[in-house]
Design an enzyme around this catalytic site. Structure first.
Site, short mmCIF file in Angstrom:
data_model
loop_
_atom_site.label_atom_id
_atom_site.label_comp_id
_atom_site.label_asym_id
_atom_site.label_seq_id
_atom_site.Cartn_x
_atom_site.Cartn_y
_atom_site.Cartn_z
N SER A 1 -3.76 2.32 -6.21
CA SER A 1 -3.73 0.88 -5.94
C SER A 1 -2.42 0.31 -6.43
CB SER A 1 -4.89 0.19 -6.65
OG SER A 1 -4.75 -1.22 -6.63
N TYR B 1 -9.53 -1.47 -14.09
CA TYR B 1 -9.25 -0.83 -12.81
C TYR B 1 -7.80 -0.38 -12.73
CZ TYR B 1 -9.11 -0.15 -7.73
OH TYR B 1 -8.96 0.38 -6.48
#
Length: 246
Positions: A144, A157
């Site tokens: 990501s 995350y």
């Protein structure tokens, strides 16, 4: 680019929806036999129907990535049936909560790390011997943009994705003299359930459909792919080298 994956064996995690679902379908369209892994049986069955409709086949493996023994068993089962593995798409992951680091519950932080990082390591450990038996083993690990760009409240995350990129780079360095090629992928903002969870006010119609992302991932899994240890930025359509300028 026309990618021919006839008779190749591919594992896709998180295959019941989103990027995992459509990547599995693209692999099947290219001729691969897909070993589709996910928690949601209904989603896997829908994928199986879609794969059959394009004239290919799949093996459905419903399990939770929190089940580490199941990950170990996956490698053993593939070894017994096929004796090798050609492709790994480590796509499954969880978001956790969007909150200040100090306010994140321990159980939430631990789950994010367990599913996104520990389970990825277990997959690598379980499947690497099979990928090395392929004449052109290929692996991609979904990352990501938050692994690189600091975003407040995304601590758990972001840390997990930075960790899996480091795992991928290390794995690539360790295997660079073999036929195995390993790269990370930053898909960018995509119309997925996870994105909707993270950005509830966003109009999903403004985002690329996961099928568009999946189509761009297929060349990374081709026997012709020579790059390893890099990051593929889907939005920019290019590989990024991790090496710093000299």
């Amino acid at each position: 680019m026309n990618v021919n994956l006839k008779d190749r064996i591919a594992v896709v995690t998180g295959a019941s929806r989103g990027i995992g679902y459509f990547t599995a379908l693209e692999l099947a369209k290219a001729g691969a036999h897909v070993i589709a892994c996910a928690r949601t049986v209904g989603g896997l069955e829908e994928l199986d129907d879609a794969i059959k409709a394009v004239g290919s086949s799949a093996t459905l493996v419903p399990f939770d990535l929190a089940d580490m023994k199941a990950i170990d068993g996956l490698g053993a089962a593939i070894a017994e049936r096929w004796g090798k593995l050609d492709i790994l798409v480590a796509n499954a992951g969880v978001l956790g909560t969007i909150s200040p680091i100090g306010h994140t519950e321990a159980k939430v932080f631990e789950k994010v790390m367990n599913i996104n990082v520990v389970a990825t390591w277990r997959l690598i450990r379980s499947l690497e011997p099979l990928l090395l038996k392929s004449d052109a083993g290929r692996a991609i690990i979904l990352s990501s943009g938050v692994a690189h760009n600091v975003r407040p409240f995304w601590g758990a995350y972001a840390a997990s994705k930075a960790a899996v990129e480091t795992l991928a780079r290390t794995w690539a360095a360790e295997t660079q003299r073999t036929n195995l090629r390993i790269n990370s992928v930053n898909p960018g903002a995509t119309r997925t359930a996870m994105r909707a969870q993270a950005m509830p006010g966003e109009d999903p119609n403004d985002l690329p459909h996961p099928s568009e992302v999946a189509a761009k991932l297929l060349p990374l899994l081709s026997p012709e792919m020579t790059e390893t240890g890099k990051l593929f930025n889907v939005r920019e359509g290019r590989m990024q080298d991790y090496r710093l300028p000299e």
